[in-house]
Design an enzyme around this catalytic site. Structure first.
Site, short mmCIF file in Angstrom:
data_model
loop_
_atom_site.label_atom_id
_atom_site.label_comp_id
_atom_site.label_asym_id
_atom_site.label_seq_id
_atom_site.Cartn_x
_atom_site.Cartn_y
_atom_site.Cartn_z
N HIS A 1 0.79 -1.23 0.00
CA HIS A 1 0.00 0.00 0.00
C HIS A 1 0.82 1.28 0.00
CE1 HIS A 1 0.95 0.08 4.30
NE2 HIS A 1 0.60 1.35 4.29
C1 UD1 Z 1 -2.07 6.00 5.22
C2 UD1 Z 1 -0.80 6.53 5.88
C3 UD1 Z 1 0.25 5.45 5.91
C4 UD1 Z 1 -0.29 4.19 6.56
C5 UD1 Z 1 -1.59 3.77 5.90
C6 UD1 Z 1 -2.20 2.62 6.66
C7 UD1 Z 1 -0.31 8.92 5.54
C8 UD1 Z 1 0.53 9.88 4.80
N1 UD1 Z 1 -0.25 7.64 5.11
O1 UD1 Z 1 -1.75 5.66 3.88
O2 UD1 Z 1 1.35 5.89 6.67
O3 UD1 Z 1 0.66 3.17 6.41
O4 UD1 Z 1 -2.52 4.85 5.93
O5 UD1 Z 1 -3.10 1.90 5.91
O6 UD1 Z 1 -0.99 9.28 6.45
N2 UD1 Z 1 -8.77 5.16 0.31
C9 UD1 Z 1 -9.95 4.46 0.17
N3 UD1 Z 1 -10.70 4.26 1.30
C10 UD1 Z 1 -10.34 4.72 2.53
C11 UD1 Z 1 -9.16 5.42 2.65
C12 UD1 Z 1 -8.37 5.63 1.55
O7 UD1 Z 1 -10.30 4.03 -0.91
O8 UD1 Z 1 -11.09 4.46 3.50
C13 UD1 Z 1 -7.93 5.37 -0.89
C14 UD1 Z 1 -8.17 6.71 -1.54
O9 UD1 Z 1 -8.04 6.55 -2.91
C15 UD1 Z 1 -7.00 7.53 -1.01
C16 UD1 Z 1 -5.90 6.49 -0.90
O10 UD1 Z 1 -6.55 5.30 -0.52
O11 UD1 Z 1 -6.66 8.60 -1.83
C17 UD1 Z 1 -4.82 6.83 0.10
O12 UD1 Z 1 -5.38 7.03 1.40
P1 UD1 Z 1 -4.56 7.85 2.51
O13 UD1 Z 1 -5.25 7.81 3.80
O14 UD1 Z 1 -4.22 9.19 1.98
O15 UD1 Z 1 -3.18 7.09 2.58
P2 UD1 Z 1 -2.88 5.55 2.81
O16 UD1 Z 1 -2.19 5.05 1.59
O17 UD1 Z 1 -4.07 4.84 3.30
N1 UDP Z 2 -4.15 -5.24 8.51
C1 UDP Z 2 -5.44 -5.75 8.59
N2 UDP Z 2 -6.06 -6.13 7.42
C2 UDP Z 2 -5.45 -6.05 6.22
C3 UDP Z 2 -4.13 -5.55 6.15
C4 UDP Z 2 -3.51 -5.14 7.32
O1 UDP Z 2 -6.03 -5.84 9.67
O2 UDP Z 2 -6.07 -6.42 5.21
C5 UDP Z 2 -3.49 -4.82 9.76
C6 UDP Z 2 -2.16 -5.48 10.01
O3 UDP Z 2 -2.32 -6.72 10.66
C7 UDP Z 2 -1.42 -4.45 10.84
C8 UDP Z 2 -1.98 -3.15 10.35
O4 UDP Z 2 -3.17 -3.45 9.64
O5 UDP Z 2 -1.75 -4.58 12.22
C9 UDP Z 2 -0.97 -2.52 9.44
O6 UDP Z 2 -1.54 -1.48 8.77
P1 UDP Z 2 -1.00 -0.95 7.36
O7 UDP Z 2 -0.22 -2.01 6.68
O8 UDP Z 2 -2.17 -0.41 6.66
O9 UDP Z 2 -0.10 0.29 7.78
P2 UDP Z 2 1.38 0.47 8.34
O10 UDP Z 2 1.59 -0.44 9.48
O11 UDP Z 2 2.32 0.22 7.19
O12 UDP Z 2 1.41 1.91 8.71
#
Ligand code: UD1
Ligand code: UDP
Length: 386
Positions: free
Chosen positions: A222
């Site tokens: 992601h």
């Molecule tokens: C965010 C965090 C990242 C974390 C991740 C956990 C920042 C900069 N990044 O990344 O550190 O590892 O969350 O999962 O804060 N979207 C959906 N549904 C949702 C949310 C997001 O479809 O409920 C899609 C949208 O297209 C959005 C994209 O995901 O633009 C990115 O979402 P965003 O919250 O900006 O960043 P993450 O990649 O989720």
């Molecule tokens: N996770 C989850 N379902 C998924 C993928 C991840 O519950 O389909 C959990 C995972 O076990 C971990 C957390 O989400 O505890 C990690 O989140 P993510 O990878 O989104 O973010 P990061 O840790 O890189 O910030």
């Protein structure tokens, strides 16, 4: 004596999961002394990235949801900043608790510190030393806006010392005289607690998915550096497809929506090949109990997630990390995490190595004793209620 009022800030999936460790420890041990207010920024809003965790992990439901949604960094961070300041000023918490390194973490740290609410940063001191990664800037600012910093690892603690934090500071603590302590990792608390529950509640999962213990590889992707760079994304998915075709190992890929969107829009042929492949199960994100069950039963884990690479260690699984660097450097030194970037040769090399040496790998305890949440809450009471 009145209760300590803490404001817990969540927004993205991993923060909701982390906050559950703190909520659980409050219910178990500190309900007479600590009152919790939960603020959800709305950064994540899909059911699979948010509500599912509130339902499954029995976390306190948010008292406020700021509903900021998705957007570019400036807009998203700015909207949280503006809305969260209002909530802080109306609720007047004794401290504001932030987790990890997302835009929600950054905005809450700025809003609270500028209004002189003490900030408590859980998972402080993590560094990738790559400031092009959005999370790196978020962490640095969050740490330097905090009064109480909880480092999960020795490395994190040392990183803070290198940035001028001092363990010898004494009370009264403030943003100018912060307290830094090494507590272990609250996600280790969670993994211990939920692993057993996952075995009980999700025992049909593998059967339902048509997979067998030890015969599949779990993959999550992601990070923006992989999703937003089509060459990297193509290299990763082509390599994974080739490896699963050759080895006949099933790949289970609970994909973050941003990865699904990027693959579908930018690499439509690869998207079709992957989603129609006999050996690749591309699914929507799973719940935390499902995730840790999959982590426990997988042969190898492939990920660019911070949380997932650590959980691979909790469940004694080798892990290929699709990045150049990691914050969890002890895992690389231990030989159970391999940094493979998005390089087909490095991914393949790591895959072969882990398949061949699986049973020789060891997983020492790097992340505390599974009671970090209680230690953190005890410390918060000492610092803010002395
Ligand atoms: C965010 C965090 C990242 C974390 C991740 C956990 C920042 C900069 N990044 O990344 O550190 O590892 O969350 O999962 O804060 N979207 C959906 N549904 C949702 C949310 C997001 O479809 O409920 C899609 C949208 O297209 C959005 C994209 O995901 O633009 C990115 O979402 P965003 O919250 O900006 O960043 P993450 O990649 O989720
Ligand atoms: N996770 C989850 N379902 C998924 C993928 C991840 O519950 O389909 C959990 C995972 O076990 C971990 C957390 O989400 O505890 C990690 O989140 P993510 O990878 O989104 O973010 P990061 O840790 O890189 O910030």
């Amino acid at each position: 004596m009145s209760k300590l009022r803490i404001m817990n800030i969540v927004g993205a999936r991993p923060q909701i999961i982390k906050a559950s460790a703190i909520s659980r420890a409050i219910s178990k041990k500190f309900s007479e002394e600590i009152e919790e207010i939960v603020v959800h920024t709305g950064q994540h809003y899909d059911r699979e990235l948010s509500d599912v965790f509130f339902d499954e992990l029995e976390i306190r439901m948010p008292d406020f949801n700021l509903q900021v949604g998705s957007g570019r960094h400036g807009r998203q961070t700015g909207m949280i900043l503006e809305r969260i300041e209002d909530v802080m000023l109306s609720e007047k918490p004794d401290c504001v608790v932030i987790y990890g390194d997302t835009n929600s973490t950054l905005a809450a740290a700025l809003a609270a510190s500028k209004q002189h609410f003490p900030v408590v940063h859980i998972e402080a001191g993590m560094r990738s030393f790559n400031k092009q990664m959005p999370e790196e800037l978020n962490r640095i600012v969050a740490d330097h806006a905090s009064t109480l910093l909880f480092a999960p690892t020795n490395t994190a603690f040392k990183n803070l010392m290198n940035e001028g934090f001092r363990p010898e500071n004494v009370s009264p603590y403030s943003i100018n005289n912060p307290r830094v302590i090494l507590t272990g990792d609250i996600m280790y608390d969670n993994s211990l607690f939920y692993a057993e529950l996952a075995e009980k509640k999700k025992k049909e999962l593998l059967h339902k998915m048509g997979i067998e213990e030890g015969r599949f590889v779990l993959v999550t992707i992601h990070r923006d550096l992989n999703t937003d760079d089509t060459t990297r994304l193509g290299n990763i998915f082509n390599t994974l497809k080739k490896l699963s075709d050759e080895s006949k190992f099933t790949m289970v890929l609970p994909l973050h929506p941003r990865t699904m969107i990027a693959l579908k829009n930018n690499l439509p042929d690869l998207y079709s090949a992957v989603t129609s492949s006999e050996h690749m199960k591309v699914i929507r994100p799973v719940s935390f109990l499902e995730m840790i069950l999959l982590e426990k039963k997988a042969k190898i884990i492939v990920t660019d997630s911070g949380g997932v690479q650590k959980e691979s260690h909790f469940f004694s699984k080798p892990c290929i990390v699709l990045r150049k660097e990691t914050e969890w450097v002890e895992l690389v030194k231990n030989g159970t995490v391999r940094l493979a970037d998005a390089d087909p040769a490095m991914i393949t090399e790591a895959w072969n190595y882990f398949m061949d040496n699986h049973d020789e790998l060891r997983y020492p305890a790097f992340y505390g004793d599974g009671k970090a949440s209680e230690a953190i809450l005890g410390e918060m009471l000492m610092v803010f209620c002395h």
